[in-house]
Design an enzyme around this catalytic site. Sequence first.
Site, PDB file in Angstrom:
ATOM      1  N   LYS A 190      57.724  19.369  43.832  1.00 26.34           N
ATOM      2  CA  LYS A 190      57.689  17.945  43.402  1.00 26.34           C
ATOM      3  C   LYS A 190      59.265  17.114  43.324  1.00 26.34           C
ATOM      4  O   LYS A 190      59.311  16.251  44.023  1.00 26.34           O
ATOM      5  CB  LYS A 190      56.846  17.808  41.972  1.00 26.34           C
ATOM      6  N   ASP A 245      52.820  14.586  40.875  1.00 24.60           N
ATOM      7  CA  ASP A 245      53.035  14.784  39.421  1.00 24.60           C
ATOM      8  C   ASP A 245      51.543  14.731  38.674  1.00 24.60           C
ATOM      9  O   ASP A 245      50.719  14.705  39.319  1.00 24.60           O
ATOM     10  CB  ASP A 245      54.070  13.937  38.985  1.00 24.60           C
TER      11      ASP A 245
END
Length: 210
Positions: A121, A139
């Site tokens: 991420k 996320d």
Amino acid sequence: MQQRAERILDLLVARFPNARIELDYNHADPWQLLVVVCLSAQTTDVRVNQVSPALFAAYPTVHAMAAAQPQQVEPYIRSLGFFRAKADNLVRAARAIVEQFGGRVPQGRAELETLPGVGPKGAAVIVANAFGRQAIAVDTHVGRVARRLGLTKQRDPSRVESELTALLPKQRLLQAHHTLIWHGRRICHARKQPECHQCPVATLCPRVGV
């Protein structure tokens, strides 16, 4: 499905035309972005923005951080969760960048993910925001909103990213990342009853899990 996904994105962009990353950093310095991204794990952007100015004043460059000891960094980020691990990761990441990449943050996701504290991420956030390479980092907000909208059934962030990347126009992946986050923070909250009455895509949303 692709047409519906782009229609949803259009409506969300119309609602949040100024959606952007909400972490504060010098946009000309990829190292600062890497730092705040690493600090943001398991805490809010607001809290990171409270501590980062003093941290950057004390350690303004990757070389300065590389010369530090984790114990010296800890006091600047003590109010954040997992501050000891984060301080250790920042120092080790800085040293790796200096020793392996000539003091410059690498531009590839694979190289970024070799750095302590940088996962998939974080790497996606960095390559998109610092280097202009389209990517949609997943996320908790992006994953939750995408599932509620029926854009994916996946739980694993990497699989969610793959499906959203296939659904959305490549040139709009970063825009989708920012916009889904803003929607998740402001309307499509984590609680079971989000603000559906305010939602600009309510008529297109199957409300999966709501």
